[in-house]
Design a protein around this motif. Structure first.
Motif, short mmCIF file in Angstrom:
data_model
loop_
_atom_site.label_atom_id
_atom_site.label_comp_id
_atom_site.label_asym_id
_atom_site.label_seq_id
_atom_site.Cartn_x
_atom_site.Cartn_y
_atom_site.Cartn_z
N TYR A 9 76.78 44.21 94.12
CA TYR A 9 75.57 43.80 94.83
C TYR A 9 75.55 44.40 96.23
N GLU A 10 76.71 44.38 96.89
CA GLU A 10 76.84 44.94 98.25
C GLU A 10 76.60 46.44 98.24
N MET A 11 77.16 47.14 97.25
CA MET A 11 76.97 48.59 97.15
C MET A 11 75.50 48.93 96.92
N LYS A 12 74.83 48.17 96.10
CA LYS A 12 73.41 48.39 95.83
C LYS A 12 72.59 48.15 97.10
N ALA A 13 72.93 47.09 97.83
CA ALA A 13 72.22 46.79 99.08
C ALA A 13 72.40 47.92 100.09
N LYS A 14 73.63 48.45 100.21
CA LYS A 14 73.89 49.57 101.12
C LYS A 14 73.09 50.79 100.71
N SER A 15 73.05 51.04 99.40
CA SER A 15 72.32 52.19 98.88
C SER A 15 70.83 52.08 99.22
N ILE A 16 70.25 50.91 99.04
CA ILE A 16 68.84 50.70 99.36
C ILE A 16 68.60 50.86 100.85
N PHE A 17 69.51 50.32 101.68
CA PHE A 17 69.41 50.41 103.13
C PHE A 17 69.39 51.88 103.58
N VAL A 18 70.32 52.67 103.06
CA VAL A 18 70.41 54.09 103.42
C VAL A 18 69.18 54.85 102.92
N LYS A 19 68.71 54.50 101.74
CA LYS A 19 67.52 55.16 101.18
C LYS A 19 66.30 54.88 102.06
N GLU A 20 66.16 53.65 102.52
CA GLU A 20 65.04 53.29 103.40
C GLU A 20 65.13 54.04 104.73
N LEU A 21 66.33 54.13 105.27
CA LEU A 21 66.52 54.86 106.54
C LEU A 21 66.18 56.35 106.38
N SER A 22 66.44 56.90 105.21
CA SER A 22 66.27 58.33 104.98
C SER A 22 64.83 58.75 104.81
N LYS A 23 63.95 57.80 104.56
CA LYS A 23 62.55 58.14 104.26
C LYS A 23 61.88 58.99 105.33
N GLY A 24 62.09 58.70 106.58
CA GLY A 24 61.40 59.43 107.64
C GLY A 24 62.15 60.66 108.14
N ILE A 25 63.29 60.94 107.59
CA ILE A 25 64.11 62.06 108.08
C ILE A 25 63.70 63.36 107.40
N LYS A 26 63.39 64.34 108.20
CA LYS A 26 63.00 65.66 107.71
C LYS A 26 63.76 66.72 108.50
N VAL A 27 63.96 67.87 107.88
CA VAL A 27 64.59 69.01 108.55
C VAL A 27 63.60 70.17 108.50
N ALA A 28 63.17 70.62 109.65
CA ALA A 28 62.23 71.74 109.74
C ALA A 28 62.97 73.05 109.49
N ASP A 29 62.25 74.02 108.95
CA ASP A 29 62.84 75.33 108.68
C ASP A 29 63.35 75.97 109.97
N SER A 30 62.61 75.78 111.07
CA SER A 30 63.03 76.36 112.35
C SER A 30 64.37 75.75 112.81
N GLU A 31 64.52 74.47 112.55
CA GLU A 31 65.77 73.77 112.91
C GLU A 31 66.94 74.32 112.08
N ALA A 32 66.69 74.54 110.79
CA ALA A 32 67.72 75.08 109.91
C ALA A 32 68.08 76.50 110.31
N ARG A 33 67.09 77.31 110.65
CA ARG A 33 67.35 78.69 111.09
C ARG A 33 68.18 78.72 112.37
N ARG A 34 67.85 77.82 113.31
CA ARG A 34 68.58 77.75 114.57
C ARG A 34 70.05 77.39 114.28
N TYR A 35 70.27 76.40 113.42
CA TYR A 35 71.63 76.00 113.06
C TYR A 35 72.38 77.18 112.46
N TYR A 36 71.73 77.91 111.54
CA TYR A 36 72.35 79.07 110.90
C TYR A 36 72.76 80.12 111.94
N LYS A 37 71.87 80.40 112.88
CA LYS A 37 72.16 81.41 113.92
C LYS A 37 73.32 80.97 114.80
N GLU A 38 73.35 79.68 115.15
CA GLU A 38 74.41 79.16 116.01
C GLU A 38 75.76 79.10 115.30
#
Length: 172
Positions: A9-38
């Protein structure tokens, strides 16, 4: 049973919590390119060698295998020697791998070496693969996943800290 159920039950709750937190997280292509160059130096596949290693318990047998390899293909020699499971392997320059170390010490295509008191190796080099830089196109998916994971981890840390403050939790 109760403990196992609570853990599940605890593992499922953690999984749902992390999934909810992840909803608004995005990585822009420009950000990925910058990371690659660095971090361009991280996107290199080092030189490697593709080789087949024939092991023998006697020096005489190793010499015989070497002579055969000079005339025939490694597959024919393996079949004739009864080594049906022998397959090529990729070796890197690794100080903990005696075969890998040996392959980078010489440019020879056929090497005989005593590995231990009663083990001899005949190594047939099939291909030397030069160092290669991984392009952004090939690394883009990996870079974005890595950045997404880092952002998720940071957001999770922030949320846990907010919850600790809100509920007055102190770690001793």
């Amino acid at each position: 049973f109760q403990r196992a159920f609570n853990e599940m039950y605890e593992m499922k709750a953690k999984s749902i919590f992390v999934k909810e937190l992840s909803k608004g997280i995005k990585v822009a292509d420009s950000e990925a390119r910058r990371y690659y160059k660095e971090h361009k130096s991280e996107f290199v596949v080092s030189e490697r060698v593709k080789a087949v290693v024939f092991l023998s318990r006697t020096e005489e047998r190793a010499k015989k295998i070497k002579k055969e390899l000079e005339k025939k293909s490694w597959k024919d020699v393996a079949r004739e020697s009864g080594m049906f499971n022998l397959k090529p392997k990729i070796y890197y320059k690794d100080k903990n791998d005696p075969i890998g170390t040996l392959l980078f010490m010489t440019k020879s295509k056929l090497i005989t070496a005593q590995i231990s008191k009663s083990t001899f190796a005949v190594i047939k080099v099939l291909e030397r693969i030069p160092e290669k830089r991984i392009t952004y196109a090939d690394a883009a998916k990996y870079v974005k996943l890595r950045l997404l994971r880092e952002k998720r981890k940071e957001k999770l840390k922030e949320e846990i800290e907010k919850l600790r403050r809100h509920y007055g939790v102190r770690v001793l």
